[in-house]
Structures are given as C-alpha cells and as structure tokens.
Design a protein around this motif. Structure first.
Motif, short mmCIF file in Angstrom:
data_model
loop_
_atom_site.label_atom_id
_atom_site.label_comp_id
_atom_site.label_asym_id
_atom_site.label_seq_id
_atom_site.Cartn_x
_atom_site.Cartn_y
_atom_site.Cartn_z
N SER A 1 0.84 -1.20 0.00
CA SER A 1 0.00 0.00 0.00
C SER A 1 0.88 1.25 0.00
CB SER A 1 -0.89 -0.05 1.26
OG SER A 1 -1.72 1.06 1.31
N PRO A 2 1.59 1.48 -1.12
CA PRO A 2 2.61 2.54 -1.12
C PRO A 2 2.05 3.97 -1.18
CG PRO A 2 2.51 1.50 -3.28
CD PRO A 2 1.54 0.76 -2.40
N TYR A 3 0.78 4.12 -1.51
CA TYR A 3 0.20 5.47 -1.60
C TYR A 3 -0.94 5.60 -0.60
CZ TYR A 3 2.65 4.97 -6.00
OH TYR A 3 3.60 4.71 -6.93
N PRO A 4 -1.19 6.84 -0.16
CA PRO A 4 -2.33 7.01 0.78
C PRO A 4 -3.65 6.73 0.06
CG PRO A 4 -1.31 9.14 0.24
CD PRO A 4 -0.45 8.09 -0.38
N SER A 5 -4.59 6.09 0.74
CA SER A 5 -5.89 5.81 0.14
C SER A 5 -6.67 7.11 -0.04
CB SER A 5 -6.69 4.87 1.05
OG SER A 5 -7.08 5.54 2.22
N LYS A 6 -7.68 7.05 -0.93
CA LYS A 6 -8.54 8.22 -1.17
C LYS A 6 -9.20 8.67 0.12
CE LYS A 6 -10.26 8.88 -5.82
NZ LYS A 6 -10.52 7.83 -6.78
N GLU B 1 4.19 12.22 0.77
CA GLU B 1 5.58 12.18 1.20
C GLU B 1 5.73 11.35 2.48
OE1 GLU B 1 7.70 15.94 1.17
OE2 GLU B 1 9.49 14.92 1.97
N ALA B 2 4.73 11.43 3.36
CA ALA B 2 4.77 10.63 4.59
C ALA B 2 4.78 9.14 4.26
CB ALA B 2 3.59 10.99 5.48
N CYS B 3 4.03 8.76 3.20
CA CYS B 3 4.03 7.36 2.75
C CYS B 3 5.41 6.99 2.20
CB CYS B 3 2.97 7.14 1.67
SG CYS B 3 1.31 6.94 2.32
N GLU B 4 5.94 7.89 1.34
CA GLU B 4 7.26 7.61 0.75
C GLU B 4 8.33 7.46 1.82
OE1 GLU B 4 8.15 10.70 -2.12
OE2 GLU B 4 6.28 10.21 -3.16
N ARG B 5 8.21 8.25 2.89
CA ARG B 5 9.20 8.19 3.97
C ARG B 5 8.97 6.99 4.89
NH1 ARG B 5 11.53 13.57 5.92
NH2 ARG B 5 11.49 14.90 4.09
N GLU C 1 12.84 13.93 8.83
CA GLU C 1 14.09 14.65 8.63
C GLU C 1 13.85 15.93 7.84
OE1 GLU C 1 18.39 13.59 6.89
OE2 GLU C 1 17.25 11.87 7.68
N GLY C 2 14.38 17.05 8.34
CA GLY C 2 14.13 18.34 7.71
C GLY C 2 15.27 18.80 6.82
N GLN C 3 15.22 20.09 6.45
CA GLN C 3 16.22 20.62 5.53
C GLN C 3 17.29 21.43 6.22
OE1 GLN C 3 13.80 22.62 2.56
NE2 GLN C 3 12.45 20.83 2.57
N THR C 4 17.03 21.84 7.47
CA THR C 4 18.04 22.61 8.20
C THR C 4 18.57 21.73 9.33
OG1 THR C 4 16.29 23.59 9.56
CG2 THR C 4 16.99 24.84 7.64
N PRO C 5 19.77 21.15 9.13
CA PRO C 5 20.27 20.11 10.03
C PRO C 5 20.46 20.55 11.49
CG PRO C 5 21.93 20.73 8.41
CD PRO C 5 20.69 21.42 8.02
N ASP C 6 20.50 21.86 11.74
CA ASP C 6 20.73 22.30 13.12
C ASP C 6 19.44 22.59 13.89
OD1 ASP C 6 23.43 22.04 12.95
OD2 ASP C 6 23.76 24.12 12.31
N ASP C 7 18.31 22.40 13.22
CA ASP C 7 17.05 22.80 13.85
C ASP C 7 16.08 21.63 14.01
OD1 ASP C 7 17.77 25.59 13.87
OD2 ASP C 7 17.48 25.53 11.70
#
Ligand SMILES: [Zn+2]
Length: 356
Positions: A145-150, A168-172, A255-261
């Motif tokens: 079930s790789p994608y979120p359901s409708k 993205e939450a599913c992909e992660r 995981e975010g884009q600013t590694p210090d925050d």
C-alpha cells in the motif's frame, strides 16, 4: 467495626488525631473507590484497569465521554488528561475536596462488609509480542500500500494536511493506509500479512474474528520500524480508543532541511501538521508527551530545539521535564508560543486553513 476503630488514634477527649494511612490503603481497594464512589465503569486493559472518571473532576474535564483517561495499576492511579496521580487517599482528597487526613478518616468509615464482598476487576493479561513479527507486518503492508488511500487523503485533508505531505509521509515510510472498510481491511491484511504473522506480532488476538488494527485504517510507523500507532479516521464510538500503539517505545522522525534545527511535537498528526505549516526543521514526534527516553535527544546535542507540545497541563509538565534533559545535551531550547495559539499543532493548522 471494633477492628477499624483501633486504627483511629484518639486524644484524651476521644478526638481522632491521627490516621493510619497504610491501613486505609490496605483496606480500601482503589478500584472499589472508583467504582462505588466515582461510579466509574472499569475497562480492563493490558496490565491495568482504566476508568473514564477522574477524581480531580470538575477541574479535570473529560476529553470526550468515551475517553478512559484514568489508569489504575496496582495501588495507584494516574490521569492522562490532567496529570494528577496518587493512591486511594489522594483520590478521595481530590474527589471530596478535603485534606488527606480528612480523606483518610472518611475512607476508614467505608462499610467493611461491602469491602469484604468487593471483587476487583481483572486486568487483561499482557500479550507476548514479537517485535520482529510486527516489523515484518508493517513492512509487508507498507509495500502493498505505497500510496495514501482516497479516504485517508479526504480525512487528512479535513485536518488541514495536504495530499503532497500525505504522499511524502508514505514515501518516507511513516504513513501507511489500509482500506477504510473493516471487512475489506481484514481481507487485505489476511492476504498481505497473514493471520499467523499478525498473531505473532500481537496485532490479532487468536480468539477474535478480526484484528483491532483492521478497524483503524491510519497507521503511523515509528522510527524503529518495530512500533506503530493505529488510528481511526472518524470520531470514536462508545468505549472505542481513537488510537492504539503496538511495539516498543519509539518516536517518529521527519528529517528536515536545516540540520541544526529540531522541533519537538506530540504524535504523528502534529508531526505532519508541522511539515504542512512549512517547518523546515527535523520534526521529532513523541509517542505521547510522557513517552520518551533521555538518550533519544542525543541527536539534538548543541542544536536548536523548538518545543511545540500540547498547550495543556500534561504538555506543560512534559516541557519542564524535557528542558533539563535537552540542556544537558547543550541544546538551545525554545518554546513554540505564538500569541494566538489555540490548541495543539493540528488545531493551529486547521485554524490557519479555515477548517475550524
Ligand atoms: Zn484528571
């Protein structure tokens, strides 16, 4: 009654001046107090009994009529809504709004015959779980079930969480959705994971027709991949739990884009809400504001940590407990406190999106 009178210490005038608290604790079962004084119905859970009524009411207000917010284990109680806890004397003192001494005296007047005939409820025996089996179930279901359901997208949309973030939450590997219809969900899970593996994982009780997780189509897999939270996609009905957690204690980490925050939040919905609100920080979601281990925060050493726990009594108490732990790792701690804060992060998001 002679026996019980012996436990009052009296002065020369016959006035009681001391209460034998130990005697009270041993003779007035805490479960009896909840059932006969608070008129609460026992709900046996794994290793404990839960009740929907808190001794601290009306100060502690029920989250919903269906919540079983108070946990009674051995001889103590704890309320997950207001955070208060204690023994039978503390429960009586809260409930009757009197001192512990007065509560002790009052409890010693409890009908001895009634107490003798009281049969306490039995907790459910804790099921032995195999965490590697749980990890395997989660893996198999995630792959199928790789994608979120409708239905899940519609539900999350109603809470302000966009399709982009849900996907993205599913992909992660954080979000897994199964069919919203319990019959379809059971068939899907039986085909993908199998009953035997789900039994080993502790997800399916052998005497039950269907696993409880088939009724909770929103799954949030923890960082360890050996734990998950299973949630309803609607309001709970009589006695239902909105969410169930299986497996060991583990956070969710986006995981975010600013590694210090970093940003510290409560639960997976607030995690997705923080991402949806545009945070570029790494979102670290606790499985409940009191469920964490100090060593989890090692990764936040010398980083900026914004605490965005729920603005309620347990949330504030958790902030006080977490601050020194984070500061021991030399983290720079801030507290999320916008002037118009209206509730948890998801409430904030819903308000931003005009959904409240
Ligand atoms: Zn309470």
């Amino acid at each position: 009654m002679a026996g019980i009178q012996d436990h009052f210490k009296r002065d020369a005038n016959g006035n009681v001046y001391e209460v034998d608290f130990k005697y009270v604790r041993n003779h007035v079962p805490l479960n009896w107090f909840f059932e006969h004084m608070l008129d609460a119905k026992p709900k046996p859970m794994s290793g404990a009994i839960r009740y929907g009524v808190c001794p601290n009411e009306p100060a502690c207000q029920a989250a919903s009529v269906h919540s079983v917010k108070v946990c009674v284990k051995e001889d103590s109680w704890k309320c997950f809504s207001c955070g208060e806890h204690g023994d039978v004397v503390a429960a009586a003192a809260f409930y009757w709004r009197i001192t512990h001494r007065e509560a002790g005296l009052e409890l010693m007047r409890a009908d001895v015959d009634m107490l003798k005939h009281y049969i306490p409820p039995k907790p459910e025996t804790a099921i032995e779980r195999d965490d590697s089996a749980l990890a395997l179930v989660l893996q198999k279901v995630a792959e199928a079930s790789p994608y979120p359901s409708k239905d899940a997208l519609a539900y999350l949309g109603g809470r302000g969480i966009s399709e982009r973030v849900a996907r993205e939450a599913c992909e992660r590997g954080i979000l897994i959705t199964i069919p919203n219809d319990a019959f379809q969900a059971k068939a899907f899970l039986t085909e993908v994971a199998g009953k035997e593996l789900m039994e080993r994982a502790g997800l399916w009780k052998p005497d039950k027709k269907a696993p409880a997780c088939a009724f909770r189509p929103l799954w949030f897999r923890s960082q360890s991949h050996c734990a998950a939270e299973f949630r309803l996609m609607r309001e709970p009905r009589d006695g239902e739990k909105k969410a169930m957690r299986y497996g060991g204690k583990s956070p969710w980490i986006w995981e975010g884009q600013t590694p210090d925050d970093y940003m510290l939040v409560e639960g997976p919905i607030d995690c997705l809400s923080a991402v949806e609100m545009g945070s570029k920080r790494t979102i670290f979601a606790l499985p409940g504001c009191e469920n964490w281990e100090p060593n989890w925060f090692q990764m936040m050493a010398e980083k900026n940590v914004l605490m965005a726990l729920d603005p309620d009594k347990p949330g504030y108490a958790a902030v006080e407990k977490l601050k020194p732990v984070l500061e021991a790792f030399e983290a720079m701690v801030g507290i999320f406190n916008p002037p118009n804060r209206i509730g948890d992060l998801n409430d904030q998001l819903k308000a931003m999106r005009g959904l409240i």
